[in-house]
Design a protein around this motif. Sequence first.
Motif, PDB file in Angstrom:
ATOM      1  N   TYR A  64      13.627 -18.340  20.417  1.00 40.88           N
ATOM      2  CA  TYR A  64      13.092 -17.536  19.136  1.00 40.88           C
ATOM      3  C   TYR A  64      11.746 -17.573  19.133  1.00 40.88           C
ATOM      4  N   ALA A  65      11.260 -16.509  18.708  1.00 37.61           N
ATOM      5  CA  ALA A  65       9.597 -16.472  18.569  1.00 37.61           C
ATOM      6  C   ALA A  65       9.243 -16.581  17.031  1.00 37.61           C
ATOM      7  N   VAL A  66       8.020 -17.037  17.044  1.00 30.92           N
ATOM      8  CA  VAL A  66       7.513 -17.233  15.503  1.00 30.92           C
ATOM      9  C   VAL A  66       6.049 -16.310  15.398  1.00 30.92           C
ATOM     10  N   THR A  67       6.005 -15.416  14.323  1.00 28.07           N
ATOM     11  CA  THR A  67       4.851 -14.678  14.156  1.00 28.07           C
ATOM     12  C   THR A  67       4.309 -15.181  12.825  1.00 28.07           C
ATOM     13  N   ALA A  68       2.867 -15.102  12.768  1.00 32.04           N
ATOM     14  CA  ALA A  68       2.237 -15.821  11.490  1.00 32.04           C
ATOM     15  C   ALA A  68       1.675 -14.762  10.702  1.00 32.04           C
ATOM     16  N   TYR A  69       1.721 -14.818   9.591  1.00 37.18           N
ATOM     17  CA  TYR A  69       1.259 -13.848   8.510  1.00 37.18           C
ATOM     18  C   TYR A  69       0.082 -14.462   7.945  1.00 37.18           C
ATOM     19  N   THR A  70      -0.981 -13.729   7.815  1.00 38.33           N
ATOM     20  CA  THR A  70      -2.265 -14.535   7.053  1.00 38.33           C
ATOM     21  C   THR A  70      -2.592 -13.510   6.110  1.00 38.33           C
ATOM     22  N   LYS A  71      -3.459 -13.805   4.933  1.00 33.34           N
ATOM     23  CA  LYS A  71      -3.750 -12.751   3.878  1.00 33.34           C
ATOM     24  C   LYS A  71      -4.888 -12.076   4.555  1.00 33.34           C
ATOM     25  N   ALA A  72      -5.039 -10.703   4.242  1.00 35.35           N
ATOM     26  CA  ALA A  72      -6.117 -10.115   4.539  1.00 35.35           C
ATOM     27  C   ALA A  72      -6.560  -9.091   3.180  1.00 35.35           C
ATOM     28  N   GLN A  73      -7.553  -8.362   3.144  1.00 31.20           N
ATOM     29  CA  GLN A  73      -8.226  -7.828   2.031  1.00 31.20           C
ATOM     30  C   GLN A  73      -7.985  -6.308   2.122  1.00 31.20           C
ATOM     31  N   LEU A  74      -8.069  -5.509   1.074  1.00 32.07           N
ATOM     32  CA  LEU A  74      -7.970  -4.129   1.136  1.00 32.07           C
ATOM     33  C   LEU A  74      -9.321  -3.825   1.943  1.00 32.07           C
ATOM     34  N   ALA A  75     -10.536  -4.373   2.030  1.00 31.69           N
ATOM     35  CA  ALA A  75     -11.610  -4.233   2.885  1.00 31.69           C
ATOM     36  C   ALA A  75     -11.393  -3.846   4.281  1.00 31.69           C
ATOM     37  N   ASP A  76     -10.115  -4.953   4.407  1.00 28.26           N
ATOM     38  CA  ASP A  76      -9.934  -4.899   6.053  1.00 28.26           C
ATOM     39  C   ASP A  76      -9.226  -3.492   6.313  1.00 28.26           C
ATOM     40  N   ILE A  77      -8.716  -2.684   5.688  1.00 26.26           N
ATOM     41  CA  ILE A  77      -8.095  -1.451   5.853  1.00 26.26           C
ATOM     42  C   ILE A  77      -9.223  -0.480   6.108  1.00 26.26           C
ATOM     43  N   LYS A  78      -9.339   0.130   7.175  1.00 28.77           N
ATOM     44  CA  LYS A  78     -10.314   0.992   7.530  1.00 28.77           C
ATOM     45  C   LYS A  78      -9.499   2.354   7.793  1.00 28.77           C
ATOM     46  N   VAL A  79     -10.575   3.585   7.684  1.00 23.33           N
ATOM     47  CA  VAL A  79      -9.850   4.513   8.218  1.00 23.33           C
ATOM     48  C   VAL A  79      -9.857   4.544   9.827  1.00 23.33           C
ATOM     49  N   GLY A  80      -8.340   4.775  10.125  1.00 23.73           N
ATOM     50  CA  GLY A  80      -8.051   4.709  11.678  1.00 23.73           C
ATOM     51  C   GLY A  80      -7.130   3.334  11.750  1.00 23.73           C
ATOM     52  N   SER A  81      -7.025   2.508  10.639  1.00 23.11           N
ATOM     53  CA  SER A  81      -6.139   1.412  10.731  1.00 23.11           C
ATOM     54  C   SER A  81      -4.569   1.961  10.789  1.00 23.11           C
ATOM     55  N   TYR A  82      -3.978   1.036  11.573  1.00 19.09           N
ATOM     56  CA  TYR A  82      -2.580   1.202  11.774  1.00 19.09           C
ATOM     57  C   TYR A  82      -1.809   0.389  10.797  1.00 19.09           C
ATOM     58  N   ILE A  83      -1.159   0.834   9.617  1.00 18.67           N
ATOM     59  CA  ILE A  83      -0.502  -0.088   8.843  1.00 18.67           C
ATOM     60  C   ILE A  83       0.881   0.104   8.455  1.00 18.67           C
ATOM     61  N   GLY A  84       1.582  -0.857   7.920  1.00 17.29           N
ATOM     62  CA  GLY A  84       2.921  -0.899   7.238  1.00 17.29           C
ATOM     63  C   GLY A  84       2.917  -0.938   5.866  1.00 17.29           C
ATOM     64  N   VAL A  85       3.498   0.022   5.136  1.00 17.86           N
ATOM     65  CA  VAL A  85       3.350   0.093   3.555  1.00 17.86           C
ATOM     66  C   VAL A  85       4.839   0.015   3.089  1.00 17.86           C
ATOM     67  N   ALA A  86       5.276  -1.061   2.633  1.00 15.98           N
ATOM     68  CA  ALA A  86       6.592  -0.923   1.459  1.00 15.98           C
ATOM     69  C   ALA A  86       5.906  -0.491   0.261  1.00 15.98           C
ATOM     70  N   GLY A  87       6.771   0.387  -0.288  1.00 16.51           N
ATOM     71  CA  GLY A  87       6.253   1.077  -1.273  1.00 16.51           C
ATOM     72  C   GLY A  87       7.469   1.534  -2.079  1.00 16.51           C
ATOM     73  N   THR A  88       7.292   1.977  -3.216  1.00 15.42           N
ATOM     74  CA  THR A  88       8.030   2.583  -4.144  1.00 15.42           C
ATOM     75  C   THR A  88       7.672   4.114  -4.647  1.00 15.42           C
ATOM     76  N   PRO A  89       8.649   5.280  -4.591  1.00 15.53           N
ATOM     77  CA  PRO A  89       8.301   6.621  -5.001  1.00 15.53           C
ATOM     78  C   PRO A  89       7.848   6.673  -6.210  1.00 15.53           C
ATOM     79  N   GLN A  90       6.787   7.464  -6.376  1.00 13.56           N
ATOM     80  CA  GLN A  90       6.358   7.951  -7.796  1.00 13.56           C
ATOM     81  C   GLN A  90       6.669   9.275  -8.238  1.00 13.56           C
ATOM     82  N   PRO A  91       6.483   9.528  -9.468  1.00 18.93           N
ATOM     83  CA  PRO A  91       7.106  10.706  -9.836  1.00 18.93           C
ATOM     84  C   PRO A  91       6.079  12.041  -9.507  1.00 18.93           C
ATOM     85  N   ASP A  92       4.925  11.566  -9.100  1.00 22.18           N
ATOM     86  CA  ASP A  92       3.813  12.684  -8.613  1.00 22.18           C
ATOM     87  C   ASP A  92       3.894  12.749  -6.931  1.00 22.18           C
ATOM     88  N   GLY A  93       4.883  11.841  -6.342  1.00 23.12           N
ATOM     89  CA  GLY A  93       5.157  11.958  -4.869  1.00 23.12           C
ATOM     90  C   GLY A  93       4.228  11.108  -4.151  1.00 23.12           C
TER      91      GLY A  93
END
Length: 204
Positions: A64-93
């Motif tokens: 078995y393998a272990v992956t470590a997660y660490t806290k990041a900031q919104l400022a770490d997300i740049k244009v071009g960053s590849y991200i995974g977003v867990a979200g909930t749908p909103q009425p406006d789409g």
Amino acid sequence: MPASARLSSLVLAAGLVGVFAVHAVAQPAQNRRIRGIIEKLDGHVLTVKARDGADVTIKLADNYAVTAYTKAQLADIKVGSYIGVAGTPQPDGRQKAISITIFPESARGLGDGFRPWDLPNSTMTNAAVAEAVASPDGQTLKVKYKDGEKTILVPPATPIGQFSPGERTELKVGAAVAVPAVTKPDGSLESSRVGVGRDGFVPN
């Protein structure tokens, strides 16, 4: 790039394919993602206090393998960053972010797309950030994947993390984990990988 660095990148990329297979496709019924706190690790048997209060026992594969997660900031997300977003749908789409994971460059493109997720009324969007702007109710990200695009509202308190290879020694009592597990015919759970929060971060 030195040979050792190339090897580390290859190992990380290979591990991410497994760890984030749950991002790549909607989870089959026999798969579960166990989220909670480690109560015990006895050899290759992991006991987790799940978020619903249940004690869950998971048999870990020998390799078995272990992956470590660490806290990041919104400022770490740049244009071009590849991200995974867990979200909930909103009425406006838009999708309102529940949590965001910033992928390392070696995992760019993994699970690209939009699909249901395993939290209540939730979705998963794996995509590249095309635009980031401030809005009255939080940051707004426009993300694009191969078949389309989504607008993501990111409230100020949204948990944001990033990940890297971890160590088995990090699987200590009290550590927060997210474990993609397979339910066997007898009802037992098995897994070949564990995501563990580092420095108090809670993986999702």
